[in-house]
Enzyme design. Structure first.
Site, PDB file in Angstrom:
ATOM      1  N   LYS A 279       0.842  -1.193   0.000  1.00 22.81           N
ATOM      2  CA  LYS A 279       0.000   0.000   0.000  1.00 22.81           C
ATOM      3  C   LYS A 279       0.880   1.247   0.000  1.00 22.81           C
ATOM      4  O   LYS A 279       2.011   1.205   0.473  1.00 22.81           O
ATOM      5  CB  LYS A 279      -0.861   0.031   1.269  1.00 22.81           C
ATOM      6  CG  LYS A 279      -2.010  -0.955   1.291  1.00 22.81           C
ATOM      7  CD  LYS A 279      -2.850  -0.753   2.548  1.00 22.81           C
ATOM      8  CE  LYS A 279      -3.977  -1.760   2.619  1.00 22.81           C
ATOM      9  NZ  LYS A 279      -4.979  -1.605   1.555  1.00 22.81           N
ATOM     10  N   ARG A 353     -10.223 -11.437   1.928  1.00 20.77           N
ATOM     11  CA  ARG A 353     -11.075 -12.498   1.382  1.00 20.77           C
ATOM     12  C   ARG A 353     -10.381 -13.852   1.440  1.00 20.77           C
ATOM     13  O   ARG A 353     -11.040 -14.885   1.510  1.00 20.77           O
ATOM     14  CB  ARG A 353     -11.506 -12.127  -0.043  1.00 20.77           C
ATOM     15  CG  ARG A 353     -10.378 -11.950  -1.004  1.00 20.77           C
ATOM     16  CD  ARG A 353     -10.774 -11.144  -2.234  1.00 20.77           C
ATOM     17  NE  ARG A 353     -10.955  -9.720  -1.921  1.00 20.77           N
ATOM     18  CZ  ARG A 353     -11.340  -8.816  -2.817  1.00 20.77           C
ATOM     19  NH1 ARG A 353     -11.613  -9.191  -4.058  1.00 20.77           N
ATOM     20  NH2 ARG A 353     -11.471  -7.547  -2.475  1.00 20.77           N
TER      21      ARG A 353
HETATM   22  N1  BES Z   1      -8.119  -3.704   4.376  1.00 23.21           N
HETATM   23  C1  BES Z   1      -8.287  -3.314   3.033  1.00 23.21           C
HETATM   24  C2  BES Z   1      -9.586  -2.555   2.793  1.00 23.21           C
HETATM   25  C3  BES Z   1      -9.725  -1.204   3.422  1.00 23.21           C
HETATM   26  C4  BES Z   1      -9.512  -0.052   2.695  1.00 23.21           C
HETATM   27  C5  BES Z   1     -10.151  -1.067   4.723  1.00 23.21           C
HETATM   28  C6  BES Z   1      -9.684   1.190   3.259  1.00 23.21           C
HETATM   29  C7  BES Z   1     -10.334   0.166   5.293  1.00 23.21           C
HETATM   30  C8  BES Z   1     -10.098   1.302   4.567  1.00 23.21           C
HETATM   31  C9  BES Z   1      -8.301  -4.544   2.142  1.00 23.21           C
HETATM   32  O1  BES Z   1      -7.518  -5.597   2.548  1.00 23.21           O
HETATM   33  C10 BES Z   1      -7.778  -4.114   0.813  1.00 23.21           C
HETATM   34  O2  BES Z   1      -6.647  -3.741   0.744  1.00 23.21           O
HETATM   35  N2  BES Z   1      -8.611  -4.174  -0.207  1.00 23.21           N
HETATM   36  C11 BES Z   1      -8.225  -3.791  -1.514  1.00 23.21           C
HETATM   37  C12 BES Z   1      -8.737  -4.834  -2.472  1.00 23.21           C
HETATM   38  C13 BES Z   1      -8.239  -4.664  -3.884  1.00 23.21           C
HETATM   39  C14 BES Z   1      -6.751  -4.947  -3.950  1.00 23.21           C
HETATM   40  C15 BES Z   1      -9.018  -5.608  -4.767  1.00 23.21           C
HETATM   41  C16 BES Z   1      -8.853  -2.448  -1.803  1.00 23.21           C
HETATM   42  O3  BES Z   1      -9.994  -2.212  -1.418  1.00 23.21           O
HETATM   43  O4  BES Z   1      -8.180  -1.612  -2.401  1.00 23.21           O
HETATM   44 MN    MN Z   2      -5.513  -5.389   1.909  1.00 28.25          MN
END
Ligand code: BES
Ligand code: MN
Ligand code: ZN
Length: 521
Positions: A279, A353
């Protein structure tokens, strides 16, 4: 925590630091209580209203000294907004704002009349209690200097009710205290930094809290998980030096009303760096809260036990970090999940997931639940879709989805449904494995996340709550101090009670009841 009791005598006659009364916006005739208080204060309230100094708008709070004209030293007037749009949530917010004001003025006790004369004294008393307790919460564990006199300056609150509502109000008081206490436990876990709230620490907390209540706990470690074949969970954990755990709690009362348990599954990702699909640095620290789903299911099962609900509940919390390292999952890797399905990992940041996939199918195959609720900070896309005002609701059972939505409205933890049309499942087909962990097309990120999870629940009635947008707030709201919200405890505890009392139409209990009715007819 503030001590809360009920008051069945006239609140105007009670000696207290502050008496809290509600005011409506655009109110022509004030309530009898406000009228009586106004009379005692020589018409000051009416004058202030006339001048527009008091408007009764939601969020408005006014503290008036009574100069000995009332037994209460202060009158706290709390705006409730328009009378026709009054809900329990308005009372929760107004009570939160009132408690914050009392705290800032160092007032140690109060009487509130906000739930007096309510048509639903249980729900409204609960809301008043929750608004008060949840607004006073502070997370000061790492501050060398704590706020003076600790975090709960308001020592006691009396909730005024009338004799005929007393029993219902008492139920509301107990529920309010119970779910608030466990919401606060969930908030604490979410607010602790990830170097403290590790899978080990969360497992220990779950064990300690569960044992106090006669809930059984198991915490599987990596070796066990590998042997059992929870490879999707183990895969995510591989990149981290913190040992992963699968925490399983079971509450089985003596005479449960459900013959098959209700299963809760909560994403307990103690820090989400994204892994190899790292990230960006900006706001990455917030990813310590990526375990909020797990904290919510923990807070819920503890509440069910505290309230002594006759419901058999199992909670599963897959707990791990998601970190980059030489052993971490790589984009393109394929893992075989617990239920045998193969998953191509396109993006290591879609890790929630993966761990939920194993937790869901493990929980379903092991406990044969009547239904399953999972809760997770799963997708950034749900923040885009619904912002901070609603959690995403998806699932495979229309009735369960609708009842979850309704319960969200009643508890103030609102959600809104998103569709799971057949066509979305195309987007998670993989070229090399059964499915891929991100959509191939982009768009509908919350839905493709849920479509992925659907592969691991089969026919079991299932609802998925995406709380990524609602799990924490970056600026304080009436009963949500900045930080983790403890989202979901209230909603799920009430939902479980409701599902126990009124089984899903498709469930075996409901079918048996239907058959009995048919025979009688
Ligand atoms: N934990 C994150 C989702 C999240 C984003 C929680 C912002 C709280 C605030 C999750 O694991 C994630 O990174 N999801 C990705 C999925 C994508 C790579 C398909 C996302 O939402 O960007
Ligand atoms: Mn994630
Ligand atoms: Zn995550």
């Amino acid at each position: 925590m503030t001590k809360i009791d009920l008051l069945t005598t006239d609140p105007l006659k009670k000696k207290t630091s502050a008496l809290i009364l509600g005011l409506f916006e655009d109110e022509k005739t004030p309530s009898p209580l406000v009228k009586a208080a106004d009379l005692a204060l020589g018409g000051e309230i009416a004058r202030m209203r006339k001048n527009g100094e008091l408007r009764g708008k939601a969020g408005e709070t006014t503290l008036l000294p009574t100069y000995g004209r009332l037994p209460a030293r202060y009158l706290l007037l709390a705006g409730l907004g328009k009378a026709e749009s009054l809900t329990s949530e308005s009372l929760r917010k107004a009570s939160g704002s009132a408690a914050s004001l009392l705290r800032s003025r160092n007032l140690p006790d109060a009487v509130t009349a906000l739930a007096l004369g309510s048509a639903d004294p249980a729900a409204d008393t609960e809301a008043v209690v929750e608004g008060t307790l949840l607004s006073l919460y502070r997370f000061e564990n790492y501050k060398s200097e704590k706020a003076p006199e600790g975090p709960y300056l308001l020592k006691s609150l009396s909730v005024a009710t009338d004799r005929k509502s007393e029993k219902a109000a008492e139920t509301g008081r107990i529920w309010g205290e119970t779910v608030s206490r466990n919401t606060i436990l969930a908030r604490d876990l979410g607010n602790h930094p990830a170097n403290v709230a590790t899978p080990t620490m969360i497992a220990k907390t779950a064990e300690d809290e569960a044992r106090k209540r006669g809930i059984t706990v198991l915490a599987y470690d990596r070796e066990k998980l590998e042997r059992m074949g929870l490879n999707a969970l183990v895969g995510v954990a591989k990149g981290s030096d913190e040992p992963a755990r699968l925490i399983v709690l079971e509450y089985r009362p003596e005479k449960p009303v459900n013959d098959r348990p209700f299963l809760l599954v909560g994403k307990t990702l103690t820090f989400d760096s994204g892994g190899i699909s790292l990230k960006p640095a900006d706001k990455m620290e917030l990813m310590k809260g990526d375990m909020s789903g797990g904290a919510a299911v923990l807070g819920t099962i503890l509440s069910v036990a505290d309230l002594g609900l006759p419901v058999h509940v199992v909670a599963v919390m897959p707990a791990t970090e998601n970190m980059p390292s030489g052993r971490a999952n790589k984009p393109g890797d394929v893992v075989t999940a617990y239920n045998g399905k193969t998953i191509e990992i396109i993006n290591t940041d879609a890790e929630g997931r993966l761990i939920l996939a194993d937790a869901l199918s493990f929980g379903i195959r092991t406990y044969h639940p009547a239904l399953v609720i999972d809760v997770a900070t799963l997708t950034g896309a749900v923040v885009v879709a619904l912002g901070g005002q609603a959690l995403g609701i998806l699932g495979n059972n229309e009735e369960l989805i609708e009842r979850t939505r309704k319960m969200g409205e009643e508890t103030g933890e609102r959600g809104w449904p998103l569709p799971l049309f057949e066509e979305y499942f195309e987007q998670i087909k993989s070229d090399v494995a059964d499915i891929r962990n991100t959509g191939s097309k982009g768009g509908a990120g919350t839905i493709t996340g849920a479509a992925f999870l659907h592969h691991f629940v089969d026919e079991t009635p299932w609802v998925h709550l995406d709380i990524a947008g609602t799990a924490w707030v970056d600026s304080s709201e009436p009963y949500k101090p900045k930080g983790n919200v403890g989202m979901g405890v209230r909603l799920m505890t009430h939902l479980l009670k409701d599902l126990a009392e009124h089984p899903l139409a498709g469930s075996s209990k409901a079918k048996a009841a239907g058959a009995r009715k048919a025979r009688r007819a």
